[in-house]
Design a protein around this motif. Structure first.
Motif, PDB file in Angstrom:
ATOM      1  N   ASN A   1       3.115  13.534  -3.774  1.00 27.80           N
ATOM      2  CA  ASN A   1       4.244  14.372  -3.373  1.00 27.80           C
ATOM      3  C   ASN A   1       4.039  14.841  -1.934  1.00 27.80           C
ATOM      4  O   ASN A   1       3.042  15.504  -1.628  1.00 27.80           O
ATOM      5  CB  ASN A   1       4.341  15.585  -4.305  1.00 27.80           C
ATOM      6  CG  ASN A   1       5.594  16.398  -4.083  1.00 27.80           C
ATOM      7  OD1 ASN A   1       5.934  16.746  -2.957  1.00 27.80           O
ATOM      8  ND2 ASN A   1       6.279  16.714  -5.163  1.00 27.80           N
ATOM      9  N   PRO A   2       4.945  14.503  -1.011  1.00 28.05           N
ATOM     10  CA  PRO A   2       4.739  14.858   0.401  1.00 28.05           C
ATOM     11  C   PRO A   2       4.767  16.356   0.651  1.00 28.05           C
ATOM     12  O   PRO A   2       4.199  16.830   1.635  1.00 28.05           O
ATOM     13  CB  PRO A   2       5.907  14.153   1.109  1.00 28.05           C
ATOM     14  CG  PRO A   2       6.945  13.970   0.064  1.00 28.05           C
ATOM     15  CD  PRO A   2       6.204  13.768  -1.219  1.00 28.05           C
ATOM     16  N   ALA A   3       5.401  17.111  -0.237  1.00 28.92           N
ATOM     17  CA  ALA A   3       5.512  18.562  -0.030  1.00 28.92           C
ATOM     18  C   ALA A   3       4.301  19.308  -0.576  1.00 28.92           C
ATOM     19  O   ALA A   3       3.801  20.245   0.056  1.00 28.92           O
ATOM     20  CB  ALA A   3       6.790  19.080  -0.692  1.00 28.92           C
ATOM     21  N   THR A   4       3.793  18.887  -1.742  1.00 25.27           N
ATOM     22  CA  THR A   4       2.726  19.640  -2.406  1.00 25.27           C
ATOM     23  C   THR A   4       1.372  18.953  -2.348  1.00 25.27           C
ATOM     24  O   THR A   4       0.342  19.590  -2.594  1.00 25.27           O
ATOM     25  CB  THR A   4       3.084  19.879  -3.873  1.00 25.27           C
ATOM     26  OG1 THR A   4       3.102  18.619  -4.570  1.00 25.27           O
ATOM     27  CG2 THR A   4       4.453  20.554  -3.999  1.00 25.27           C
ATOM     28  N   GLY A   5       1.365  17.644  -2.085  1.00 25.47           N
ATOM     29  CA  GLY A   5       0.113  16.886  -2.102  1.00 25.47           C
ATOM     30  C   GLY A   5      -0.309  16.459  -3.484  1.00 25.47           C
ATOM     31  O   GLY A   5      -1.322  15.759  -3.645  1.00 25.47           O
TER      32      GLY A   5
ATOM     33  N   LEU B   1       0.825  -1.207   0.000  1.00 27.33           N
ATOM     34  CA  LEU B   1       0.000   0.000   0.000  1.00 27.33           C
ATOM     35  C   LEU B   1       0.859   1.257   0.000  1.00 27.33           C
ATOM     36  O   LEU B   1       0.529   2.258  -0.660  1.00 27.33           O
ATOM     37  CB  LEU B   1      -0.935  -0.005   1.209  1.00 27.33           C
ATOM     38  CG  LEU B   1      -1.950   1.144   1.283  1.00 27.33           C
ATOM     39  CD1 LEU B   1      -2.831   1.182   0.048  1.00 27.33           C
ATOM     40  CD2 LEU B   1      -2.799   1.022   2.548  1.00 27.33           C
ATOM     41  N   ASP B   2       1.966   1.212   0.726  1.00 33.04           N
ATOM     42  CA  ASP B   2       2.854   2.371   0.769  1.00 33.04           C
ATOM     43  C   ASP B   2       3.409   2.714  -0.617  1.00 33.04           C
ATOM     44  O   ASP B   2       3.676   3.887  -0.913  1.00 33.04           O
ATOM     45  CB  ASP B   2       4.014   2.126   1.734  1.00 33.04           C
ATOM     46  CG  ASP B   2       3.589   2.217   3.193  1.00 33.04           C
ATOM     47  OD1 ASP B   2       2.451   2.655   3.464  1.00 33.04           O
ATOM     48  OD2 ASP B   2       4.395   1.837   4.067  1.00 33.04           O
ATOM     49  N   ALA B   3       3.577   1.714  -1.468  1.00 30.14           N
ATOM     50  CA  ALA B   3       4.062   1.965  -2.830  1.00 30.14           C
ATOM     51  C   ALA B   3       3.093   2.857  -3.591  1.00 30.14           C
ATOM     52  O   ALA B   3       3.504   3.663  -4.439  1.00 30.14           O
ATOM     53  CB  ALA B   3       4.275   0.645  -3.563  1.00 30.14           C
ATOM     54  N   PHE B   4       1.799   2.721  -3.295  1.00 31.41           N
ATOM     55  CA  PHE B   4       0.817   3.603  -3.919  1.00 31.41           C
ATOM     56  C   PHE B   4       0.844   4.978  -3.264  1.00 31.41           C
ATOM     57  O   PHE B   4       0.839   6.011  -3.956  1.00 31.41           O
ATOM     58  CB  PHE B   4      -0.584   3.013  -3.816  1.00 31.41           C
ATOM     59  CG  PHE B   4      -1.650   3.920  -4.387  1.00 31.41           C
ATOM     60  CD1 PHE B   4      -1.911   3.926  -5.751  1.00 31.41           C
ATOM     61  CD2 PHE B   4      -2.366   4.780  -3.567  1.00 31.41           C
ATOM     62  CE1 PHE B   4      -2.871   4.776  -6.286  1.00 31.41           C
ATOM     63  CE2 PHE B   4      -3.322   5.631  -4.089  1.00 31.41           C
ATOM     64  CZ  PHE B   4      -3.583   5.629  -5.456  1.00 31.41           C
TER      65      PHE B   4
ATOM     66  N   LEU C   1       9.424   5.059  -5.381  1.00 33.62           N
ATOM     67  CA  LEU C   1       9.435   6.320  -4.646  1.00 33.62           C
ATOM     68  C   LEU C   1       9.413   6.066  -3.146  1.00 33.62           C
ATOM     69  O   LEU C   1       8.693   5.192  -2.664  1.00 33.62           O
ATOM     70  CB  LEU C   1       8.224   7.157  -5.051  1.00 33.62           C
ATOM     71  CG  LEU C   1       8.082   7.444  -6.555  1.00 33.62           C
ATOM     72  CD1 LEU C   1       6.775   8.152  -6.837  1.00 33.62           C
ATOM     73  CD2 LEU C   1       9.266   8.259  -7.055  1.00 33.62           C
ATOM     74  N   PRO C   2      10.163   6.829  -2.378  1.00 33.85           N
ATOM     75  CA  PRO C   2      10.149   6.642  -0.919  1.00 33.85           C
ATOM     76  C   PRO C   2       8.842   7.141  -0.313  1.00 33.85           C
ATOM     77  O   PRO C   2       8.232   8.092  -0.806  1.00 33.85           O
ATOM     78  CB  PRO C   2      11.336   7.490  -0.448  1.00 33.85           C
ATOM     79  CG  PRO C   2      11.516   8.529  -1.517  1.00 33.85           C
ATOM     80  CD  PRO C   2      11.119   7.873  -2.799  1.00 33.85           C
ATOM     81  N   PHE C   3       8.434   6.499   0.767  1.00 36.52           N
ATOM     82  CA  PHE C   3       7.254   6.933   1.506  1.00 36.52           C
ATOM     83  C   PHE C   3       7.642   7.098   2.964  1.00 36.52           C
ATOM     84  O   PHE C   3       8.190   6.187   3.575  1.00 36.52           O
ATOM     85  CB  PHE C   3       6.119   5.915   1.378  1.00 36.52           C
ATOM     86  CG  PHE C   3       4.869   6.310   2.111  1.00 36.52           C
ATOM     87  CD1 PHE C   3       4.089   7.365   1.655  1.00 36.52           C
ATOM     88  CD2 PHE C   3       4.483   5.653   3.267  1.00 36.52           C
ATOM     89  CE1 PHE C   3       2.939   7.750   2.337  1.00 36.52           C
ATOM     90  CE2 PHE C   3       3.334   6.020   3.952  1.00 36.52           C
ATOM     91  CZ  PHE C   3       2.558   7.073   3.484  1.00 36.52           C
ATOM     92  N   MET C   4       7.382   8.273   3.506  1.00 36.54           N
ATOM     93  CA  MET C   4       7.761   8.594   4.890  1.00 36.54           C
ATOM     94  C   MET C   4       9.253   8.362   5.103  1.00 36.54           C
ATOM     95  O   MET C   4       9.691   7.865   6.144  1.00 36.54           O
ATOM     96  CB  MET C   4       6.945   7.762   5.875  1.00 36.54           C
ATOM     97  CG  MET C   4       5.439   7.902   5.735  1.00 36.54           C
ATOM     98  SD  MET C   4       4.826   9.536   6.236  1.00 36.54           S
ATOM     99  CE  MET C   4       5.016   9.436   8.027  1.00 36.54           C
ATOM    100  N   GLY C   5      10.030   8.687   4.060  1.00 33.67           N
ATOM    101  CA  GLY C   5      11.473   8.564   4.149  1.00 33.67           C
ATOM    102  C   GLY C   5      12.029   7.171   3.962  1.00 33.67           C
ATOM    103  O   GLY C   5      13.238   6.968   4.017  1.00 33.67           O
ATOM    104  N   GLN C   6      11.166   6.194   3.712  1.00 32.59           N
ATOM    105  CA  GLN C   6      11.609   4.810   3.559  1.00 32.59           C
ATOM    106  C   GLN C   6      11.387   4.330   2.122  1.00 32.59           C
ATOM    107  O   GLN C   6      10.382   4.689   1.503  1.00 32.59           O
ATOM    108  CB  GLN C   6      10.840   3.888   4.513  1.00 32.59           C
ATOM    109  CG  GLN C   6      11.042   4.220   5.985  1.00 32.59           C
ATOM    110  CD  GLN C   6      12.496   4.063   6.407  1.00 32.59           C
ATOM    111  OE1 GLN C   6      13.165   3.089   6.042  1.00 32.59           O
ATOM    112  NE2 GLN C   6      12.987   5.019   7.185  1.00 32.59           N
ATOM    113  N   PRO C   7      12.314   3.522   1.569  1.00 34.32           N
ATOM    114  CA  PRO C   7      12.108   2.982   0.219  1.00 34.32           C
ATOM    115  C   PRO C   7      10.893   2.063   0.188  1.00 34.32           C
ATOM    116  O   PRO C   7      10.548   1.427   1.186  1.00 34.32           O
ATOM    117  CB  PRO C   7      13.400   2.212  -0.050  1.00 34.32           C
ATOM    118  CG  PRO C   7      13.961   1.899   1.299  1.00 34.32           C
ATOM    119  CD  PRO C   7      13.551   3.039   2.190  1.00 34.32           C
TER     120      PRO C   7
END
Length: 530
Positions: free
Chosen positions: A211-215, A203-206, A466-472
């Motif tokens: 984009n964590p900065a812009t949404g 799920l994190d891959a989705f 793409l990383p999610f919450m700083g994790q690959p």
């Protein structure tokens, strides 16, 4: 060549027009008319060959997910229940029975092995009525290409009228949101594996597509997520808002994870969906058989698809996702003559007929107007020739067309023998790196080898990383795959059968799978009696 094919015509057009006694008029590679067989013929067709098929005529099947090289391997007996892709790829039995054998084949110094893999994999597809699928990736030195045979390749269609689909993305772009988003907006269709499993990792891959900065979301009308197994109501809502599509592979999902993607949610959201067989180790032999799994899953789990909807997943819907719907996917004036003819009793519903058909029921396949597979009677009537092979004890003629200029052609019967011998002699296949070889009394020729998905470092990824919450969001699968070879012994494995009618163990092997739910197994017995 002008040709008239008569029979029950299932157009798969927007109105889902069906002509009980119709005719398709083909001029070269194009369809110029689809009409009732009793109407006057179009101008110029008075002397055309008229072929009474006595069958049901469909558009060719289009597949947007297949790792074709692996289709020399038989159905893998999945030994455990997994939650995501990384788990089964590291399992020792997978390394011994799938990963290791394919690495050995890919490194063979015998050029007949590469040619045999290409010939066998392509034959498996076209025997099942598949006219377009993903390609076999080849490499030589620092060059990459896709094997070109009779089958149309979605990544590299020979015709400029067909957009090229992208199925890989540069590694660096796969790990950087801005770079990934830029690549996405360059593509007409970007087919990438997405959320392959049912745990948080999948799920994190989705979620990493945001984009964590812009949404902002890296999803648009070009993105077709392969599998999308972990997605739920919220995620499919995001896909719908931004125009994404998905490719469903139910058998592979059931075999590896014991469950499949929530296609009912995707359907009700209006997400475009296509069907893919994935590969023979954990999927169907070809797309014709994946239709059956989709039908059973739909009926048992009540996803809400009609039989016509299910057939569209392999025809009109798939064509729309890859942006080929102006060229193929339905039998309409101006489209290419990609045509499949099946035999079925007159009283049989046409959609259930192709869902229930086996390779023995395929009577004729045209790809771009070329007679590619057919019964001796129909191929003779069209004046097409080719190699004679048997399917379920019945004779078929296969016309492979112009061979790939880089790969020496090999007869199908010889390809079967070469692969049988090579797989029986693992791990003792002589290997050599790609490069130039000096031909006797000729200029040097390039040596090509397989570039296997997941196992060779090609600089490209099949999925966003793409990383999610700083994790690959994914392991380095190439290193995992190749490291496993060191610790897992490789032994002989059998060559798969090219068709279900010739595979007398197929039903038992399918029914014996550890993860497939019992209600799905029971439903599949309609098509594969044990």
């Amino acid at each position: 060549m002008k040709l008239i094919l008569t029979g029950r015509i299932v157009t798969m057009d927007a109105a889902r027009t069906v002509l009980a006694t119709g005719a398709v008029f083909v001029d070269g590679n194009a369809i110029v008319a689809v009409q009732d067989a009793q109407e006057p013929v179009p101008a110029g067709f008075d002397a055309a060959r008229r072929i009474d098929t006595h069958g049901i005529v469909f558009p060719g099947l289009i597949e947007l997910l297949n790792h074709l090289s692996y289709n020399v391997l038989r159905l893998w007996s999945v030994p455990a229940s997994f939650k995501d892709r990384g788990q089964w790829q590291r399992h020792p039995q997978y390394v011994r029975q799938v990963n290791g054998p394919m690495l050995k084949l890919s490194q063979s110094s015998d050029p007949r092995v590469l040619a045999a893999i290409a010939r066998f994999a392509e034959t498996k597809c076209i025997l099942g009525g598949v006219t377009s699928s993903q390609g076999i990736s080849l490499k030589s030195d620092h060059l990459q290409k896709y094997y070109q045979g009779a089958l149309r390749v979605v990544e590299a269609p020979r015709d400029a009228d067909f957009f090229k689909a992208a199925t890989h993305i540069p590694d660096l772009h796969a790990k950087d949101w801005d770079a990934f988003n830029t690549e996405l907006h360059k593509a007409h269709c970007l087919l990438l594996h997405l959320s392959e499993g049912f745990d948080r990792t999948a799920l994190d891959a989705f979620k990493a597509l945001q984009n964590p900065a812009t949404g902002a979301w890296a999803i648009n009308e070009a993105l077709a997520g392969i599998h999308c197994a972990a997605l739920g109501q919220e995620e499919f809502g995001v896909m719908k808002t931004h125009g994404g599509a998905m490719v469903w592979s139910p058998l592979s999902n059931f075999m590896l994870y014991g469950q499949t993607a929530k296609v009912d949610l995707a359907r009700t959201r209006g997400i475009p969906i296509a069907l893919g067989s994935d590969w023979s180790p954990s999927g169907s032999k070809n797309l014709l058989h994946e239709l059956k799994v989709a039908k059973v899953a739909n009926d048992v789990r009540r996803y809400g698809f009609s039989d016509a909807d299910i057939v569209s997943l392999a025809t009109s819907s798939a064509a729309a996702i890859v942006k080929w719907n102006n060229q193929v996917g339905s039998l309409e004036v101006g489209k290419r003559a990609d045509i499949v003819v099946i035999t079925a009793p007159a009283a049989t519903d046409h959609y259930s007929a192709i869902i229930g058909a086996s390779e023995s029921d395929i009577q004729l396949v045209l790809i771009d107007g070329n007679a590619t597979v057919g019964t001796p009677t129909l191929m003779k009537a069209i004046r097409a020739s080719g190699e004679s092979i048997t399917v379920g004890g019945a004779l078929r003629i296969v016309n492979y067309g112009q061979p790939d200029p880089e790969i020496a052609p090999i007869p199908y019967t010889e390809a079967v023998q070469v692969l049988t011998d090579a797989l029986a002699n693992l791990p003792n296949i002589p290997t050599a790196p790609p490069g130039l070889i000096q031909a006797v009394s000729a200029r040097p020729q390039r040596r090509w080898t397989l570039a296997l998905d997941e196992q060779h470092d090609t600089g490209y990824s099949l999925r966003p990383m793409l990383p999610f919450m700083g994790q690959p969001t994914g392991p380095d699968v190439t290193r995992v795959a190749q490291a496993g070879i060191v610790t897992a012994p490789i032994g002989p494995v059998p060559l798969d059968k090219a068709s279900v009618p010739d595979d007398h163990q197929y039903a038992a092997n399918l029914n014996g799978q550890f993860n497939i739910p019992q209600d799905i197994k029971d439903g599949l017995k309609i098509y594969y009696p044990v």
